[in-house]
Motif scaffolding. Structure first.
Motif, PDB file in Angstrom:
ATOM      1  N   TYR A 202      -2.331  12.035   5.218  1.00 31.59           N
ATOM      2  CA  TYR A 202      -2.183  11.285   3.880  1.00 31.59           C
ATOM      3  C   TYR A 202      -1.060  10.285   4.099  1.00 31.59           C
ATOM      4  O   TYR A 202       0.055  10.497   4.610  1.00 31.59           O
ATOM      5  N   LEU A 203      -1.367   9.282   3.102  1.00 33.08           N
ATOM      6  CA  LEU A 203      -0.355   8.148   2.901  1.00 33.08           C
ATOM      7  C   LEU A 203       0.295   8.634   1.668  1.00 33.08           C
ATOM      8  O   LEU A 203      -0.511   8.695   0.557  1.00 33.08           O
ATOM      9  N   ARG A 204       1.566   8.919   1.412  1.00 33.08           N
ATOM     10  CA  ARG A 204       2.254   9.215   0.271  1.00 33.08           C
ATOM     11  C   ARG A 204       2.638   7.930  -0.368  1.00 33.08           C
ATOM     12  O   ARG A 204       3.490   7.447  -0.036  1.00 33.08           O
TER      13      ARG A 204
ATOM     14  N   PHE B 125       5.599   6.734   3.649  1.00 30.32           N
ATOM     15  CA  PHE B 125       5.610   8.108   3.774  1.00 30.32           C
ATOM     16  C   PHE B 125       3.942   8.648   4.355  1.00 30.32           C
ATOM     17  O   PHE B 125       3.237   8.190   3.795  1.00 30.32           O
ATOM     18  N   TRP B 126       4.185   9.323   5.441  1.00 29.06           N
ATOM     19  CA  TRP B 126       2.845   9.929   5.724  1.00 29.06           C
ATOM     20  C   TRP B 126       3.067  11.490   5.803  1.00 29.06           C
ATOM     21  O   TRP B 126       4.048  11.988   6.396  1.00 29.06           O
TER      22      TRP B 126
ATOM     23  N   GLU C 279       0.643  -1.243   0.009  1.00 34.75           N
ATOM     24  CA  GLU C 279       0.145  -0.167  -0.105  1.00 34.75           C
ATOM     25  C   GLU C 279       0.990   1.317   0.024  1.00 34.75           C
ATOM     26  O   GLU C 279       0.401   2.127  -0.535  1.00 34.75           O
ATOM     27  N   CYS C 280       2.214   1.024   0.627  1.00 34.31           N
ATOM     28  CA  CYS C 280       2.808   2.154   0.478  1.00 34.31           C
ATOM     29  C   CYS C 280       3.539   2.866  -0.866  1.00 34.31           C
ATOM     30  O   CYS C 280       4.027   3.563  -0.806  1.00 34.31           O
ATOM     31  N   GLY C 281       3.396   1.918  -1.785  1.00 33.53           N
ATOM     32  CA  GLY C 281       3.790   2.264  -2.993  1.00 33.53           C
ATOM     33  C   GLY C 281       4.826   1.292  -3.838  1.00 33.53           C
ATOM     34  O   GLY C 281       5.369   0.264  -3.008  1.00 33.53           O
ATOM     35  N   VAL C 282       5.570   1.659  -4.585  1.00 34.79           N
ATOM     36  CA  VAL C 282       6.527   0.811  -5.271  1.00 34.79           C
ATOM     37  C   VAL C 282       7.871   0.465  -4.432  1.00 34.79           C
ATOM     38  O   VAL C 282       8.222   1.556  -3.722  1.00 34.79           O
ATOM     39  N   GLY C 283       8.263  -0.682  -4.370  1.00 37.56           N
ATOM     40  CA  GLY C 283       9.344  -0.876  -3.528  1.00 37.56           C
ATOM     41  C   GLY C 283       8.830  -1.430  -2.161  1.00 37.56           C
ATOM     42  O   GLY C 283       9.430  -2.318  -1.559  1.00 37.56           O
ATOM     43  N   GLY C 284       7.947  -0.766  -1.552  1.00 38.20           N
ATOM     44  CA  GLY C 284       7.292  -1.227  -0.359  1.00 38.20           C
ATOM     45  C   GLY C 284       7.992  -1.391   0.983  1.00 38.20           C
ATOM     46  O   GLY C 284       7.450  -1.390   2.149  1.00 38.20           O
ATOM     47  N   ASP C 285       9.165  -0.792   1.236  1.00 39.44           N
ATOM     48  CA  ASP C 285       9.982  -0.839   2.089  1.00 39.44           C
ATOM     49  C   ASP C 285      10.045   0.479   2.963  1.00 39.44           C
ATOM     50  O   ASP C 285      10.716   0.646   3.718  1.00 39.44           O
TER      51      ASP C 285
ATOM     52  N   LEU D  65      -5.689  10.497   0.690  1.00 37.37           N
ATOM     53  CA  LEU D  65      -6.113  11.021   2.036  1.00 37.37           C
ATOM     54  C   LEU D  65      -6.597   9.801   2.992  1.00 37.37           C
ATOM     55  O   LEU D  65      -7.501   9.138   2.501  1.00 37.37           O
ATOM     56  N   GLU D  66      -6.133   9.765   4.130  1.00 39.89           N
ATOM     57  CA  GLU D  66      -6.487   8.496   5.130  1.00 39.89           C
ATOM     58  C   GLU D  66      -7.389   9.139   6.019  1.00 39.89           C
ATOM     59  O   GLU D  66      -8.158   8.149   6.612  1.00 39.89           O
ATOM     60  N   SER D  67      -7.089  10.228   6.568  1.00 42.56           N
ATOM     61  CA  SER D  67      -8.229  10.744   7.562  1.00 42.56           C
ATOM     62  C   SER D  67      -8.088  12.150   7.737  1.00 42.56           C
ATOM     63  O   SER D  67      -7.264  12.865   7.639  1.00 42.56           O
TER      64      SER D  67
END
Length: 156
Positions: free
Chosen positions: A128-130, A119-120, A110-116, A148-150
């Motif tokens: 937001y989750l970037r 960014f919030w 969910e965090c994006g490409v790479g996954g490790d 937007l998460e909250s």
């Protein structure tokens, strides 16, 4: 025969034993802007994992905090997880505790490409989750999209 069976047991145990995957990276950014009072734009953050309590920290606008850690991602030993609480002049996140990094249930994807890397970003209208997306911009930086998460809410 018993010795061969014991040897096979140790080989299987060595293959299945949990190994850290890679270094995880968690970044929290305060991008709250357009506020007349710097005090209102500050972001209070408290984060912890199963092993570490990172304590409360205060981020001024345009500041960020970065934590690096080793992740564990081998079933059934998936355990790396960081949770945080957030407070600012606009309120708090609608969930009191937000899971900001977890290897469980494919959350890193969910965090994006790479996954490790996760960014919030705190902005004036919410948290937001970037997500990192494929490719780079003209300056060689990773492309991203903010989700937007909250929205900030008041809880009494």
């Amino acid at each position: 025969m018993g010795r061969d069976l014991l040897w096979c047991f140790f080989v299987v145990l060595a293959v299945l034993s949990p190994k850290p995957t890679s270094a995880g990276r968690l970044e929290l950014r305060n991008e709250i802007s357009g506020v007349s009072s710097v005090r209102k734009a500050k972001l209070a953050v408290r984060c912890w994992s199963n092993e570490d309590d990172l304590g409360w920290d205060m981020l001024k606008p345009k500041e960020s905090r970065i934590w690096k850690f080793t992740t564990m991602n081998l079933w059934p030993f998936q355990k790396t997880e960081f949770r945080c609480q957030f407070r600012c002049g606009f309120g708090t996140t609608d969930e009191d505790v937000v899971t900001v990094f977890s290897v469980k249930d494919g959350f890193r994807k969910e965090c994006g490409v790479g996954g490790d890397e996760c960014f919030w970003v705190a902005k004036k209208d919410g948290f937001y989750l970037r997500k990192i997306v494929k490719g780079f911009d003209d300056d060689g930086r990773k492309n991203f999209v903010d989700v937007l998460e909250s929205k900030w809410v008041w809880k009494w």
